[in-house]
Every structure is written in C-alpha cells, then in structure tokens.
Scaffold this motif. Structure first.
Motif, short mmCIF file in Angstrom:
data_model
loop_
_atom_site.label_atom_id
_atom_site.label_comp_id
_atom_site.label_asym_id
_atom_site.label_seq_id
_atom_site.Cartn_x
_atom_site.Cartn_y
_atom_site.Cartn_z
N GLU A 183 2.79 7.15 -20.23
CA GLU A 183 3.28 6.61 -18.96
C GLU A 183 2.44 7.22 -17.84
OE1 GLU A 183 5.60 4.32 -18.12
OE2 GLU A 183 5.98 3.86 -20.23
N TYR A 184 1.99 6.36 -16.94
CA TYR A 184 1.10 6.78 -15.87
C TYR A 184 1.78 6.64 -14.51
CZ TYR A 184 -2.07 5.71 -19.73
OH TYR A 184 -2.67 5.64 -20.97
N LEU A 185 1.59 7.65 -13.64
CA LEU A 185 2.02 7.54 -12.25
C LEU A 185 0.93 6.80 -11.50
CD1 LEU A 185 4.40 8.54 -10.43
CD2 LEU A 185 2.82 10.28 -9.61
N ARG A 186 1.31 5.74 -10.75
CA ARG A 186 0.33 4.89 -10.10
C ARG A 186 0.67 4.75 -8.61
NH1 ARG A 186 0.69 -0.66 -13.15
NH2 ARG A 186 2.43 -0.75 -11.71
N GLU A 187 -0.36 4.57 -7.80
CA GLU A 187 -0.17 4.30 -6.37
C GLU A 187 -0.99 3.07 -6.00
OE1 GLU A 187 -0.18 6.63 -2.11
OE2 GLU A 187 -1.65 7.23 -3.61
N VAL A 188 -0.38 2.19 -5.21
CA VAL A 188 -1.11 1.00 -4.76
C VAL A 188 -2.09 1.42 -3.67
CG1 VAL A 188 -0.96 -1.28 -3.70
CG2 VAL A 188 0.80 -0.54 -5.32
N ARG A 189 -3.37 1.17 -3.94
CA ARG A 189 -4.44 1.47 -3.00
C ARG A 189 -5.37 0.27 -2.90
NH1 ARG A 189 -6.09 7.53 -5.31
NH2 ARG A 189 -4.10 8.56 -4.84
N ARG A 190 -6.20 0.30 -1.87
CA ARG A 190 -7.21 -0.75 -1.75
C ARG A 190 -8.51 -0.28 -2.40
NH1 ARG A 190 -6.85 -5.16 0.98
NH2 ARG A 190 -5.14 -4.39 2.28
N VAL A 191 -8.97 -1.05 -3.37
CA VAL A 191 -10.20 -0.72 -4.11
C VAL A 191 -11.13 -1.93 -4.06
CG1 VAL A 191 -11.17 -0.04 -6.33
CG2 VAL A 191 -8.91 0.83 -5.64
N ASP A 192 -12.30 -1.72 -3.46
CA ASP A 192 -13.28 -2.81 -3.32
C ASP A 192 -12.67 -4.05 -2.66
OD1 ASP A 192 -15.22 -1.22 -4.57
OD2 ASP A 192 -14.64 -1.95 -6.56
N LEU A 245 0.83 -1.21 0.00
CA LEU A 245 0.00 0.00 0.00
C LEU A 245 0.87 1.26 0.00
CD1 LEU A 245 -2.76 -1.09 2.55
CD2 LEU A 245 -3.11 -0.58 0.11
N GLY A 246 0.56 2.17 -0.91
CA GLY A 246 1.30 3.42 -0.99
C GLY A 246 2.51 3.39 -1.90
N VAL A 247 2.89 2.21 -2.40
CA VAL A 247 4.03 2.13 -3.31
C VAL A 247 3.70 2.90 -4.60
CG1 VAL A 247 5.42 0.59 -4.74
CG2 VAL A 247 4.91 -0.02 -2.37
N ILE A 248 4.66 3.68 -5.06
CA ILE A 248 4.48 4.52 -6.25
C ILE A 248 5.27 3.93 -7.41
CG2 ILE A 248 4.94 6.77 -7.28
CD1 ILE A 248 2.70 6.96 -5.34
N THR A 249 4.61 3.78 -8.55
CA THR A 249 5.29 3.28 -9.74
C THR A 249 4.92 4.12 -10.96
OG1 THR A 249 3.48 1.71 -10.12
CG2 THR A 249 5.42 0.89 -8.96
#
Length: 397
Positions: A362-371, A268-272
C-alpha cells in the motif's frame, strides 16, 4: 531398409493426421462487467484491462489450447441480475472460469453459485471483505478497503487530531469507515462526525456544508470510483473546504487515475492510500501504461480497475498453463492459493492461501502536477506485503 523407411514415413504421417484431427481445446471464461448505467465508466476500465491483456498475451497458452471470452453486462449494482447472468454462464455456456465484477453486492450473489457448481471465480474488483467466505472457489486479485483505509488511519493519527468521515452507504463504504476509524483511534485521533451518503444520485453539497461547519482537521471520504468521486471533490472545492484548511484524504477510489484530470486543481494536495498509481515509476508499470496509452489514446490513464483486470487474466492464464489446458477446479484453486507475481504493474502481489485474498503493498500518494497533468505521486510505502487486516483481526476459528 527401404521397407522400414517406408513404414516410418507412414507412421509419422498417420501421427500427423491424428494430431490434425484432434480439435483444439477451448477454455471458456465468463467475464461480467458493467457496460450500462451509472457505473459504466468503472466497467469500461475492467473491459479495457481484459482486452489489452488478451491482445498482448492471448497466444501464450499451451499448444492446442485456446480461450473464449464470454461477456455479459450486469448493468450496475444489481445482485438478482448478476446471479441470473452467472447461472446462464455456468449452466448454458459451461464456462470454466468466472471473472470481472465491479460491485460487491453482485459478487456476493454469485459466489455461492461458484461453490455449488465448482467454478473458480476470480474477482477483478469487488472489494467486500467477507465475500471469500461465501465460496471456496473464490479468489480476489483486487483489494479490500481495509488494506488501504486501516494503514491510512494509522498515518492520519500522526498528522491530525480531529477527522470527519463521509462514505457511500453500501458495504465497501461501511468497511472503509470501520477500517479508518480503527486505525485512527488506535493512534489517539478523534472522530468528530460521520455520515453515510446514499449511493444513488447523491447531492454532496449539503453533506460538505455539514462537514465544513464541524471544522475538522481533515475529511476522510470514500465513494465508488468514477463520476461520484469527481462530484464529491467538486463539492468539497465549491464550498471552500480546502480554503478552510480541511485536508481531503481517503482510499485511492477518491482520486482514480482515469478521473483525475476532470477534477481540476481542487484535487491538488489530496492524500490517498492505495495499491496502484499510473504515475508509479516501476518498470512493469511504465510498460503497462505505455501499452495502455498506445491502445486507447495518449490522454487516457489506466486506473486500478484496469490493473485488477490485467492481473486477474494473468492469474487465469497462469493456472491454464500449469494444467496444460486440462482444467480441474480443485487443482485451479490450489494453484491460485500459491500464486505470486513479482511484476504486476502495482508491484509484487500474491494470494493468501488461508483467505484466497490479495497480498500487496500500500502506497501513500499525493496529487501533484507532473508535466502539466495531475498525478497520484507515490510518496512512501506505508504497508509492505499487506494481508487483509480485517481477516487478521477476525480470524476464523
């Protein structure tokens, strides 16, 4: 009139008989993936992407044109084996296309063969930046590590002052390190340490301890997508780097969609930075993910390799249709150089005619909890229609 009518019937009947006697033209596609060894999970993603595409689109060829997919297992990063298999596909099986390939060393070994035999080779994944230069019959629909890591370095320089780099010790890892370092230093950031981790059976714990002791603001990491990504993430959590305030960032390989659920809350919160996320709300992606889950199970998410396989097959089928099944390798490469697809699951893509490499967002992404599930949520587009930066910085004279 009756005689003319009878003659017309006879002529029409003869034409039908001749048409029926003409055998269907079969296009042979040599597909190489990794089905055994430690890289089998990555190879499975390619396999699933190919099979899903063919199930949904295999009949979308010109009349009388069929395809034959000839599958080979390269067993992992093994250039000699990959070269031998490619030679068999070209000489014995007489394929008109080569595709697949998880590993850059294997692709580099095969590319000169494609040049010698004039067999178009479309890479579904292998990301080494220089591979297109090894053959004029090579094109890539996947990515390079420079495409994700360089803009991530630029972004990180605005957020962190000190970063530690840890990458797997093979060509893509080196390229990720070089790309991030250039982008980060251009923005004034400081690299406080770096390490290259052996690719075979790595123990990530001592490396994570070294990183923790250096007390950087963030860790930029790269490793081959799959089990190694999960093992490295768990070592990061077990040694408490997250609790020490060391942010985990990297290209999309470190939080692949198919592996993400197994990483646990430490992710959670890791940025890629990456060109694809299964969680993206683009209509083409929603349709792709729904079809993937219907075919392989609701709990399985497609990763970027499955998308690379899907897009490679779409490109191959495009050039087959454009040539009405009469494949000429030089015409194929000209068509690939002009290839565009506005509706890939990852967004709009095209091939750079000068380098035969992918052009994409290229997209900046963050690991989040979804559903209730972990997801790589796209926060912003950090690069639009991005060519491979390495080739832009190192233009051929």
């Amino acid at each position: 009139m009756r005689i003319k009518h009878c003659i017309s019937i006879l002529v029409a009947g003869a034409a039908l008989l001749l048409a029926a006697a003409v055998p269907a033209q079969t296009i042979k596609i040599g597909f190489m993936s990794t089905y055994s060894g430690p890289g089998a999970a990555q190879g499975d993603q390619l396999d699933k992407g190919v099979k899903l595409y063919l199930k949904l689109n295999g009949d979308k060829l010109p009349p009388g044109v069929k395809y034959e997919l000839i599958v080979r297992d390269d067993t992992g990063p093994n250039p000699d084996n990959a070269k031998r298999l490619a030679q068999e596909l070209i000489v014995r099986d007489k394929v008109q296309f080569l595709t697949g390939l998880v590993w850059t060393p294997n692709a580099a070994a095969i590319a000169p063969l494609s040049a010698e035999a004039k067999v178009p080779f479309i890479s579904m994944n292998a990301a080494g930046v220089s591979v297109p230069y090894l053959s004029p019959y090579f094109a890539r629909v996947s990515f390079t590590l420079w495409q994700s890591s360089y803009p991530l370095g630029q972004w990180a320089a605005k957020k962190f002052k000190r970063v530690y780099i840890a990458v797997s010790d093979f060509a893509p890892g080196h390229e990720a390190e070089e790309a991030f370092t250039r982008g980060f230093r251009e923005g004034g950031g400081e690299i406080v340490g770096s390490v290259r981790i052996p690719l075979k059976d790595p123990d990530f714990v001592p490396y994570m301890q070294r990183i923790k002791d250096a007390k950087p603001d963030a860790l930029f990491a790269f490793n081959p997508a799959g089990r190694q990504a999960t093992a490295m993430m768990k070592a990061y959590g077990d040694l408490g780097l997250d609790k020490s305030g060391i942010k985990y960032i990297g290209p999309g390989d470190i939080t692949t969609d198919e592996e993400l659920q197994g990483m646990g809350d430490v992710a959670l919160g890791v940025i890629t930075a990456h060109h694809y996320s299964a969680a993206a709300d683009r209509p083409a992606n929603k349709a792709f993910v729904a079809a993937y889950k219907k075919e392989y199970g609701e709990k399985l998410n497609p990763g970027f390799m499955a998308v690379g396989a899907w897009d490679a097959m779409e490109a191959i089928f495009h050039v087959i249709r454009e040539q009405k099944g009469k494949i000429d390798p030089d015409r194929t490469m000209e068509l690939l150089k002009r290839y565009t697809n506005p509706n890939s699951p990852r967004g709009p893509i095209s091939i750079d005619p000068d380098t035969r490499d992918i052009v994409q967002n290229e997209y900046l992404r963050e690991v989040r909890r979804v559903d209730g599930q972990l997801a790589n949520v796209e926060i912003e587009t950090i690069a639009t229609a991005l060519k491979d930066p390495w080739k832009e910085f190192n233009k051929k004279k």
